[in-house]
Design an enzyme around this catalytic site. Structure first.
Site, PDB file in Angstrom:
ATOM      1  N   LYS A   9       0.920  -1.101  -0.001  1.00 22.04           N
ATOM      2  CA  LYS A   9       0.263  -0.197   0.473  1.00 22.04           C
ATOM      3  C   LYS A   9       1.149   1.065   0.335  1.00 22.04           C
ATOM      4  CE  LYS A   9      -3.509  -2.278   2.154  1.00 22.04           C
ATOM      5  NZ  LYS A   9      -4.915  -2.328   3.062  1.00 22.04           N
ATOM      6  N   ASP A  71       9.749  -8.017   2.204  1.00 19.27           N
ATOM      7  CA  ASP A  71       9.812  -7.895   3.461  1.00 19.27           C
ATOM      8  C   ASP A  71      11.998  -7.562   3.452  1.00 19.27           C
ATOM      9  OD1 ASP A  71       9.045  -7.740   6.394  1.00 19.27           O
ATOM     10  OD2 ASP A  71       9.606  -9.638   7.379  1.00 19.27           O
TER      11      ASP A  71
END
Length: 150
Positions: A9, A71
């Site tokens: 996002k 990540d």
């Protein structure tokens, strides 16, 4: 045109992926581009790879298409690997970059410059329905070369 979902996002990150895939005639959609409101996938893994896979596999199963998730974080050897997988929320769950930096610098305060080193790790997980997840890793080794100017 083929499509791939980028499990983010973050507008800046989404735009970087869109630019990257454009020459390959692949439309990269972020979670912000989708008509559905997708909840954040909780990062319950104990490694960068596990957390990236949790996100990519969950979103891929939800939409039935290829998904890339990442990540990443900072590993400081003198702090026994902190902040590690907790880099984004090192100073609290609200993910405040400045508070994370302040906490890290406070912990490094007593460590001599010559002993300060860190590495930044980024893992991308690509999940395609019906296939094993593929991982891409990059590590950037660093050292403190900044000196305070008084």
């Amino acid at each position: 045109m083929k499509q791939i979902i980028i499990a983010t996002k973050n507008k800046g990150k989404a735009e970087e992926f869109k630019v990257f895939f454009r020459p390959y005639h692949i439309e990269a959609l972020s979670l912000l581009d989708l008509n559905e409101n997708v909840s954040d996938v909780e990062e319950t893994g104990s490694t960068f790879s596990e957390n990236a896979a949790l996100k990519s596999e969950t979103i891929s199963a939800l939409f039935g298409c290829p998904v890339i998730a990442d990540d990443s974080g900072l590993i400081v050897e003198e702090l026994d690997g902190e902040p590690g997988i907790y880099s984004a929320r090192y100073a609290g769950r609200e993910k405040n970059d400045q508070k994370n930096i302040d906490k890290l610098l406070h912990k490094l305060n007593q460590i001599p410059d010559a002993q300060r080193s860190a590495k930044f790790i980024c893992v991308l997980a690509l999940s395609v329905p019906g296939q094993p997840t593929t991982f891409f890793y990059r590590i950037l080794q660093g050292e403190n070369r900044c000196k305070a100017i008084w």
